[in-house]
Enzyme design. Structure first.
Site, short mmCIF file in Angstrom:
data_model
loop_
_atom_site.label_atom_id
_atom_site.label_comp_id
_atom_site.label_asym_id
_atom_site.label_seq_id
_atom_site.Cartn_x
_atom_site.Cartn_y
_atom_site.Cartn_z
CG HIS A 56 -1.76 -1.02 1.55
ND1 HIS A 56 -1.40 -2.12 2.26
CD2 HIS A 56 -3.07 -1.17 1.23
CE1 HIS A 56 -2.45 -2.93 2.36
NE2 HIS A 56 -3.47 -2.39 1.74
CG ASP A 67 -3.44 -9.75 2.75
OD1 ASP A 67 -2.87 -9.35 3.78
OD2 ASP A 67 -4.40 -9.16 2.23
CD GLU A 71 -7.64 -8.30 -1.32
OE1 GLU A 71 -6.66 -7.77 -1.89
OE2 GLU A 71 -7.65 -8.60 -0.13
CG ASP A 98 1.82 -0.96 3.41
OD1 ASP A 98 1.06 -0.59 4.32
OD2 ASP A 98 1.49 -1.79 2.53
C1 XUL Z 1 -7.75 -6.66 4.02
C2 XUL Z 1 -6.90 -7.03 2.88
C3 XUL Z 1 -6.00 -5.98 2.35
C4 XUL Z 1 -5.86 -5.99 0.87
C5 XUL Z 1 -5.05 -4.83 0.32
O1 XUL Z 1 -8.52 -7.67 4.52
O2 XUL Z 1 -6.92 -8.16 2.44
O3 XUL Z 1 -4.78 -6.12 2.97
O4 XUL Z 1 -5.25 -7.15 0.42
O5 XUL Z 1 -5.58 -3.62 0.69
CO CO Z 2 -5.87 -9.09 0.88
#
Ligand code: XUL
Ligand code: CO
Length: 445
Positions: free
Chosen positions: A109, A347, A240, A112
């Site tokens: 991000h 993640d 996402e 980050d």
């Molecule tokens: C939150 C999540 C995020 C996204 C990117 O649940 O998965 O970290 O992957 O913003």
């Molecule tokens: Co994610």
């Protein structure tokens, strides 16, 4: 990939060097047992099957803080009070970790990588400096950017959403942030750009005009697409899905919801799906189901690999270690042709009470080995077992004759109804679920 990279003056993960592949009999916790990047499975080296990526936020920003307690982990690269100095040190630590682990990609991000400044201009300056540094690290190490994204959920201004905020000024701020994050992604050769709709959703329908908010999101994403394509971004835009948390009802609930949204706002030529396991399970689906739904619509893009806890209902973001689930995922992935511009982003975060620096390596290694082992198992199931044939045979009545004519759309309702009388009551055909389950279990070795 070259291991000889400039890692700044300090080495953060002392005593750990490039993680070797030692095979299944090794007892070395800091070695791969199954992930051998050059090993060819189903015609493709493992490295290209997975296109693994390290998640900057969990791995280098995660301190173990939770709603009930303070940080449990001291990050040796985040000790400085000046946020830009801390950001530079974090980047050094990140590239040291990624190159020692030996994965080809990372994801971030904007926030980050670089801290938010006092205003838009200072935030953009901070990001530009860090992007310039990250570019040099990428060039020296060969590590690439799988995707970038903008954090549109942490700052209080986004408490009512970002692109779906009822206040136009907040929508404009979100645009400034996305523009800068997309510029950063393009500059760093990112292969995708992700939107996770953190607070794009609502808490109460009583004060929410859902139609208007969704229209704003559709317009916003169209403008981002136009901007990116004008600046020759050839990568994939990804959405996402997640059903809940932090909003009660997230607009990007699951893969099917997002597909309908993309089609409704004419975005389905540029946007695909980034699917996360723990988000799938929160929506009441399996990861494999969600991948299949996206692939069947030609909208499968990338994966956030992690797993939830089957005994609770929130997003625990654990490192994926469930071999059975991993086999199901790899069966689907192999049958839909694998990843293209996408990858597998971890993640995932360490448990709050996993506090050793080496735990970060162990979490990634265990996950990579789980998936690598699952790939080999799934490949064997598809090649050496009756699995694919058994599944195909269930639909054999559509392979020729009037079943095939129906599939081609050549039989109308009246003719179909007449056929029912002509064919008589069908004998039941067993679905053989237990046989399928046993067949998978037999290959789990
Ligand atoms: C939150 C999540 C995020 C996204 C990117 O649940 O998965 O970290 O992957 O913003
Ligand atoms: Co994610």
């Amino acid at each position: 990939m070259s291991v000889h990279v400039t890692i700044g003056d300090r080495e953060y993960f002392r005593g750990i060097s490039r993680i070797p592949f030692e095979g299944p009999d090794s007892d070395n916790v800091l070695a791969f047992k199954y992930y051998d990047e050059h090993r060819v499975v189903a015609g493709t080296p493992m490295k290209d099957h997975f296109r693994f990526a390290v998640a900057y936020w969990h791995s280098f920003c995660g301190t173990g803080v939770d709603p009930f307690g303070s940080p449990t982990r001291r990050l040796p690269w985040s000790t400085h009070d000046d946020p830009m100095t801390a950001a530079r040190e974090r980047l050094d630590a990140a590239f040291e970790f990624i190159t020692k682990l030996g994965v080809p990609f990372y994801c971030f991000h904007d926030r980050d990588l670089a801290p938010e400044g006092r205003d838009v201009e200072e935030s953009e300056d901070n990001l530009r400096e860090m992007v310039e540094r990250a570019g040099r690290k990428q060039a020296a190490s060969g590590v690439r950017l799988l995707w970038g994204t903008a954090n549109l959920f942490s700052h209080p201004r986004y408490m009512n959403g970002a692109a779906t905020n009822p206040d136009f000024r907040v929508v404009a701020h979100a645009a400034a942030q996305v523009k800068a994050a997309l510029d950063a992604t393009i500059e760093l050769g990112g292969e995708n750009y992700v939107f996770w709709g953190g607070r794009e959703g609502y808490l109460s329908l009583l004060n929410t005009d859902m139609k208007r908010e969704l229209d704003h999101l559709g317009t916003f994403l169209g403008k981002v697409r136009d901007y990116g394509r004008e600046r020759s971004f050839e990568g994939t835009f990804l959405i996402e899905p997640k059903p809940m948390e932090p909003s009660k009802h997230q607009y990007d609930y699951d893969v099917s919801t997002v597909i309908a949204f993309l089609q409704r706002y004419d975005l389905d030529r540029d946007f695909k799906l980034n699917i996360e396991n723990n988000h799938a399970t929160l929506a009441g689906h399996s990861f494999a189901h969600e991948i299949r739904v996206a692939a069947d619509a030609n909208l499968f893009g990338s994966l956030d690999v992690n797993q939830g806890d089957p005994h609770n209902g929130w997003d625990t973001d654990e490192f994926l270690h469930n071999l059975y689930d991993a086999v199901e995922i790899m069966l689907v992935l192999l049958s839909v042709g694998g990843l293209t511009t996408g990858g597998m982003n971890f993640d995932a975060k360490l448990r709050r009470n996993s506090t050793d620096l080496e735990d970060l390596f162990i979490g990634h290694i265990v996950s990579m080995d789980t998936l690598a082992r699952a790939l080999m198992i799934a490949d064997r199931i598809l090649r050496d077992s009756s699995y694919a044939d058994l599944k195909r045979q269930r639909y054999g009545s559509f392979d020729d004759g009037r079943g095939a004519a129906f599939e081609r759309g050549e039989i109308g309702l009246e003719e179909l109804a007449e056929l029912a009388a002509e064919l008589g009551e069908p004998e039941p055909i067993s679905a053989k679920q237990e046989l399928f389950e046993g067949l998978i279990n037999r290959h789990l070795r």
